[in-house]
Scaffold this motif. Structure first.
Motif, PDB file in Angstrom:
ATOM      1  N   ALA A 189     -23.599 -23.844  -1.992  1.00  6.74           N
ATOM      2  CA  ALA A 189     -23.714 -24.623  -3.229  1.00  6.74           C
ATOM      3  C   ALA A 189     -22.352 -25.143  -3.685  1.00  6.74           C
ATOM      4  O   ALA A 189     -22.224 -26.306  -4.097  1.00  6.74           O
ATOM      5  CB  ALA A 189     -24.355 -23.779  -4.326  1.00  6.74           C
ATOM      6  N   ASN A 235     -25.522 -18.568   0.001  1.00  2.00           N
ATOM      7  CA  ASN A 235     -25.977 -19.640  -0.886  1.00  2.00           C
ATOM      8  C   ASN A 235     -24.917 -20.023  -1.911  1.00  2.00           C
ATOM      9  O   ASN A 235     -24.811 -21.187  -2.297  1.00  2.00           O
ATOM     10  CB  ASN A 235     -27.279 -19.246  -1.587  1.00  2.00           C
ATOM     11  CG  ASN A 235     -28.432 -19.146  -0.623  1.00  2.00           C
ATOM     12  OD1 ASN A 235     -28.413 -19.728   0.451  1.00  2.00           O
ATOM     13  ND2 ASN A 235     -29.448 -18.397  -0.997  1.00  2.00           N
ATOM     14  N   SER A 236     -24.131 -19.051  -2.365  1.00  2.90           N
ATOM     15  CA  SER A 236     -23.031 -19.349  -3.294  1.00  2.90           C
ATOM     16  C   SER A 236     -22.051 -20.292  -2.618  1.00  2.90           C
ATOM     17  O   SER A 236     -21.600 -21.285  -3.205  1.00  2.90           O
ATOM     18  CB  SER A 236     -22.269 -18.075  -3.680  1.00  2.90           C
ATOM     19  OG  SER A 236     -23.101 -17.034  -4.066  1.00  2.90           O
ATOM     20  N   THR A 249     -25.574 -24.892   6.946  1.00  3.96           N
ATOM     21  CA  THR A 249     -25.500 -25.636   5.684  1.00  3.96           C
ATOM     22  C   THR A 249     -24.064 -25.722   5.182  1.00  3.96           C
ATOM     23  O   THR A 249     -23.602 -26.787   4.782  1.00  3.96           O
ATOM     24  CB  THR A 249     -26.395 -24.973   4.607  1.00  3.96           C
ATOM     25  OG1 THR A 249     -27.714 -24.832   5.118  1.00  3.96           O
ATOM     26  CG2 THR A 249     -26.419 -25.779   3.338  1.00  3.96           C
ATOM     27  N   SER A 276     -33.408 -23.233 -12.121  1.00  2.00           N
ATOM     28  CA  SER A 276     -33.856 -24.116 -11.039  1.00  2.00           C
ATOM     29  C   SER A 276     -34.827 -25.168 -11.558  1.00  2.00           C
ATOM     30  O   SER A 276     -34.784 -26.327 -11.130  1.00  2.00           O
ATOM     31  CB  SER A 276     -34.517 -23.304  -9.926  1.00  2.00           C
ATOM     32  OG  SER A 276     -33.571 -22.466  -9.319  1.00  2.00           O
ATOM     33  N   SER A 295     -21.130 -27.824  -1.226  1.00  2.00           N
ATOM     34  CA  SER A 295     -21.936 -29.027  -1.434  1.00  2.00           C
ATOM     35  C   SER A 295     -21.472 -29.791  -2.669  1.00  2.00           C
ATOM     36  O   SER A 295     -21.406 -31.024  -2.671  1.00  2.00           O
ATOM     37  CB  SER A 295     -23.410 -28.641  -1.569  1.00  2.00           C
ATOM     38  OG  SER A 295     -24.193 -29.785  -1.738  1.00  2.00           O
ATOM     39  N   ASN A 310     -26.108 -18.529  -8.394  1.00  2.00           N
ATOM     40  CA  ASN A 310     -26.374 -19.538  -7.364  1.00  2.00           C
ATOM     41  C   ASN A 310     -27.201 -20.690  -7.922  1.00  2.00           C
ATOM     42  O   ASN A 310     -26.960 -21.855  -7.597  1.00  2.00           O
ATOM     43  CB  ASN A 310     -27.078 -18.917  -6.162  1.00  2.00           C
ATOM     44  CG  ASN A 310     -26.171 -18.016  -5.354  1.00  2.00           C
ATOM     45  OD1 ASN A 310     -24.963 -17.985  -5.552  1.00  2.00           O
ATOM     46  ND2 ASN A 310     -26.759 -17.266  -4.457  1.00  2.00           N
ATOM     47  N   ALA A 352     -18.657 -26.115 -10.714  1.00  2.00           N
ATOM     48  CA  ALA A 352     -19.171 -25.249  -9.649  1.00  2.00           C
ATOM     49  C   ALA A 352     -18.086 -24.265  -9.202  1.00  2.00           C
ATOM     50  O   ALA A 352     -18.362 -23.075  -9.014  1.00  2.00           O
ATOM     51  CB  ALA A 352     -19.664 -26.088  -8.473  1.00  2.00           C
ATOM     52  N   SER A 369     -25.807 -24.467  -8.029  1.00  2.00           N
ATOM     53  CA  SER A 369     -26.597 -25.544  -7.426  1.00  2.00           C
ATOM     54  C   SER A 369     -26.894 -26.642  -8.434  1.00  2.00           C
ATOM     55  O   SER A 369     -26.885 -27.829  -8.104  1.00  2.00           O
ATOM     56  CB  SER A 369     -27.911 -24.998  -6.856  1.00  2.00           C
ATOM     57  OG  SER A 369     -27.656 -24.165  -5.767  1.00  2.00           O
ATOM     58  N   GLU A 398     -24.220 -29.422  -8.928  1.00  2.00           N
ATOM     59  CA  GLU A 398     -23.846 -30.092  -7.685  1.00  2.00           C
ATOM     60  C   GLU A 398     -23.069 -31.382  -7.896  1.00  2.00           C
ATOM     61  O   GLU A 398     -22.332 -31.813  -7.020  1.00  2.00           O
ATOM     62  CB  GLU A 398     -25.074 -30.346  -6.827  1.00  2.00           C
ATOM     63  CG  GLU A 398     -26.038 -31.338  -7.409  1.00  2.00           C
ATOM     64  CD  GLU A 398     -27.259 -31.542  -6.545  1.00  2.00           C
ATOM     65  OE1 GLU A 398     -28.103 -32.345  -6.948  1.00  2.00           O
ATOM     66  OE2 GLU A 398     -27.367 -30.926  -5.476  1.00  2.00           O
TER      67      GLU A 398
END
Length: 162
Positions: A113, A109-110, A144, A45, A116, A79, A92, A83, A86
């Protein structure tokens, strides 16, 4: 301790100081302080925040280091890497596939992401496919995921599909 290093690496993420975070990771290895899944996901991150455009390649490199060091790669680590990818929707989706092949549990979240990443790559068809697949699974989707899919359709000129 590991917790102290993880907290400091997290602070580096917040301040977009990815080089300092890498130095801390090196210090952990040199000092033989345990690098765990929290360290890994926080480091990925930090790279994602600090590098923006070139993030995914650095994050994948770090993920490879994590794998070779035998630190457990879990949903949180995956994740973080998804992310970071992206702007690379294909990567991804490969990572998402790798999670499934490795029997690593997918999370909300997987899904968000990966969808997205498809949205940013103007891959509305893939975003819709992912949403449909995830909707049929036991994963509870959130706003989301749905908003990213709607945005992908909009960007692709397929607002009716949304």
């Amino acid at each position: 301790t590991t917790i102290s290093f993880n907290t400091t690496i997290n602070a580096c993420e917040t301040a977009a100081k990815w080089k300092k975070a890498l130095q801390l990771c090196d210090m952990m290895a040199w000092s033989k302080v345990e690098i765990n899944a929290v360290t890994s996901s926080t480091m990925i991150s930090a790279l994602a925040v600090g590098l923006m455009g070139e993030t995914w390649s650095r994050s994948l490199y770090f993920c490879d280091v994590v794998v070779r060091s035998r630190v457990g790669i879990n949903t949180v680590v995956y994740n973080a890497v998804i992310s970071a990818c992206e702007n690379e929707w294909g990567m991804a989706l490969q990572l998402l596939s790798s999670m499934l092949q490795s029997s690593i549990e997918l999370s909300r979240n997987s899904c968000a992401a990966a969808i997205s990443a498809c949205q940013k790559g103007f891959k509305w068809e893939k975003a819709l496919q992912l949403l449909a697949t995830f909707a049929q699974s036991s994963i509870e989707l959130d706003r989301t995921c749905c908003n990213a899919t709607i945005s992908a359709c909009e960007k692709g000129g397929e607002w009716e599909k949304a």
